[in-house]
Design a protein around this motif. Sequence first.
Motif, short mmCIF file in Angstrom:
data_model
loop_
_atom_site.label_atom_id
_atom_site.label_comp_id
_atom_site.label_asym_id
_atom_site.label_seq_id
_atom_site.Cartn_x
_atom_site.Cartn_y
_atom_site.Cartn_z
N LEU A 53 2.71 5.13 -4.98
CA LEU A 53 1.38 4.72 -5.29
C LEU A 53 0.64 3.88 -4.61
O LEU A 53 1.21 3.15 -4.03
N SER A 54 -0.72 3.94 -4.56
CA SER A 54 -1.78 3.00 -3.88
C SER A 54 -2.80 2.56 -4.95
O SER A 54 -3.48 3.35 -5.67
N GLY A 55 -3.35 1.50 -4.44
CA GLY A 55 -4.18 0.78 -5.52
C GLY A 55 -5.65 1.23 -5.04
O GLY A 55 -6.58 1.45 -6.28
N HIS A 56 -6.09 1.58 -3.88
CA HIS A 56 -7.55 1.56 -3.39
C HIS A 56 -7.92 3.05 -3.90
O HIS A 56 -9.21 3.49 -3.47
N LYS A 57 -7.00 4.17 -4.10
CA LYS A 57 -7.58 5.42 -4.33
C LYS A 57 -8.03 5.59 -5.95
O LYS A 57 -8.35 6.73 -6.34
N ILE A 58 -7.59 4.55 -6.76
CA ILE A 58 -7.76 4.61 -8.08
C ILE A 58 -8.67 3.43 -8.77
O ILE A 58 -8.35 2.79 -9.74
N SER A 95 8.62 11.17 -4.10
CA SER A 95 7.42 11.88 -4.26
C SER A 95 6.35 10.94 -3.76
O SER A 95 6.05 9.68 -4.21
N ASP A 96 5.42 11.37 -2.95
CA ASP A 96 4.10 10.54 -2.59
C ASP A 96 3.15 11.14 -3.68
O ASP A 96 2.67 12.15 -3.54
N ALA A 97 2.85 9.99 -4.46
CA ALA A 97 1.89 10.48 -5.94
C ALA A 97 0.41 9.61 -5.51
O ALA A 97 -0.21 9.51 -6.73
N VAL A 98 0.25 9.18 -4.17
CA VAL A 98 -0.92 8.34 -4.07
C VAL A 98 -2.20 9.04 -4.65
O VAL A 98 -3.06 8.40 -5.20
N GLN A 99 -2.47 10.70 -4.44
CA GLN A 99 -3.55 11.40 -4.72
C GLN A 99 -3.29 11.96 -6.25
O GLN A 99 -4.21 12.44 -6.80
N ALA A 100 -1.94 11.57 -6.82
CA ALA A 100 -1.99 12.23 -7.84
C ALA A 100 -2.44 11.25 -9.15
O ALA A 100 -2.76 11.70 -10.29
N GLY A 145 0.66 -1.15 0.04
CA GLY A 145 -0.13 -0.12 0.11
C GLY A 145 0.84 1.17 0.04
O GLY A 145 1.99 1.26 0.11
N GLY A 146 0.13 2.43 -0.16
CA GLY A 146 0.74 3.56 -0.01
C GLY A 146 1.63 3.89 1.16
O GLY A 146 2.85 4.41 0.98
N SER A 147 1.15 3.44 2.42
CA SER A 147 1.92 3.86 3.47
C SER A 147 3.09 3.09 3.63
O SER A 147 4.24 3.41 3.99
N GLU A 148 3.28 1.88 3.27
CA GLU A 148 4.39 1.01 3.03
C GLU A 148 5.28 1.44 1.98
O GLU A 148 6.63 1.64 2.40
C1 LIG Z 1 -1.42 11.26 0.13
C2 LIG Z 1 -1.45 9.71 0.68
N1 LIG Z 1 -0.17 9.26 0.83
C3 LIG Z 1 -0.52 8.11 1.48
C4 LIG Z 1 -1.62 7.20 1.86
C5 LIG Z 1 -1.61 5.79 2.40
O1 LIG Z 1 -2.01 5.05 1.46
P1 LIG Z 1 -2.54 3.50 2.01
O2 LIG Z 1 -3.75 3.89 2.66
O3 LIG Z 1 -2.54 2.80 0.59
O4 LIG Z 1 -1.57 2.95 2.96
C6 LIG Z 1 -2.65 7.94 1.40
C7 LIG Z 1 -4.16 7.54 1.92
O5 LIG Z 1 -4.88 8.27 2.55
C8 LIG Z 1 -2.58 9.38 0.92
O6 LIG Z 1 -3.77 10.20 0.60
#
Ligand SMILES: Cc1ncc(COP(=O)(O)O)c(C=O)c1O
Length: 402
Positions: free
Chosen positions: A209-214, A186-191, A75-78
């Motif tokens: 990047l993270s799967g569940h935001k897309i 760069s944390d591009a999770v929301q991009a 996930g994005g946090s990891e």
């Molecule tokens: C900018 C950003 N970074 C990281 C995360 C964490 O991603 P994940 O929920 O996949 O761990 C999020 C989720 O809210 C996020 O918005």
Amino acid sequence: MIPSDDRINYLDHAATTPVRPEVLEKMLPYFTEIFGNPSSLYALAGEARYGVDESREQVAAVLGARSSEIVFTGGGSESDNLAIKGLAALQAHAGGHIITTAIEHHAVIHPVEQLEKRGFTATYVGVDSTGRVDPEEFAAAVQPDTFLASVMLVNNEVGTIQDVAAISRLVRESAERSGTKVLIHSDAVQAAGKLSLNVDELGVDLMSLSGHKIYGPKGVGVLYVRRGVELEPLIAGGGQERQRRSGTENVALIVGMAEALTLSESERPASRDRFDRLATRLIAGVNERIPNASFNGNDNPDQSSGGRVPEVVNFSFPGVEGEPILLGLDFKGIAASSGSACSSASLEPSHVLLAMGVDPELAVGSVRISMGRDTIEEDVDDVVQALASVLEQLGTFPAAQV
Ligand SMILES: Cc1ncc(COP(=O)(O)O)c(C=O)c1O
């Protein structure tokens, strides 16, 4: 609380999204038929291995990267933790300096704070009232012992875009002058699905990047790691993901993540105008119906001069906390969120809004509305109407104006 005669007006896509049917369909065989361990030698395993390899190529294509530079994570946090702690662990002498911003997600801020407790130092560069970092100011924070600069591409609470390309260029120039090497994360999770993720154009060495935001599954993410960048793995074991993330690959989730990213990227250009129109309608509607509302973020939608993503819109309302507003909206079948985190009895104002200079009393009264693929004009009108009526019921809003 969910009105049974109506669908939920889900306006919390920055928190998470449902798995889209095409993605689910592609994932399903990997739970049951193609269940082999990708590291095993027989044909069944080969099919699973092929699923992972193909997914890695799909992700690499969206990022303009090599497939060997893609690491699948949980996930994005990891991904954020792996980038930050993985680099920190390899600093020859304990310690070193990290530059980040005051408005990062906690998945970046908290690992940096953990490292500070272990002797590292950090600079949290501030933002202006729109949530934007000044690239020059960011680059000026480079010190001789700086090894990492981490800056998010799109903020999750207010949608402000950072000029990551300018930041990485200026940081490199500044690092060269002080004779040091600084890697850019760069944390591009929301991009993802909203902006180009081309790693060369952005000038990044690592990207999360993270799967569940897309519209992909939860519990899967990607860390892009530029060739030549060394990382200490957070999870050691069987050496999967080229020694960077051990553990039997979660093939179904990996396949889902890659498919979701590919689809969101292909739909990106066509969705831009639609979201711009929806955001304009939402902001105009709230300003008209709730004159004491204040918009948080960058009100200049022009992305060529920085700007914001229109999918995420954030308002503050004076004299009221976010929580009762959200409960009122929920009662009317609308799901939105607040920037403030409720911990035990105290309401913590959002660190992002505080960094933007929003008054703490206003910051606790913030509501984030984040739109998605299914959001239509009626949903926008519905939330404007609902907000006005909830605020009136909460007594913070003169009835005559509703
Ligand atoms: C900018 C950003 N970074 C990281 C995360 C964490 O991603 P994940 O929920 O996949 O761990 C999020 C989720 O809210 C996020 O918005």
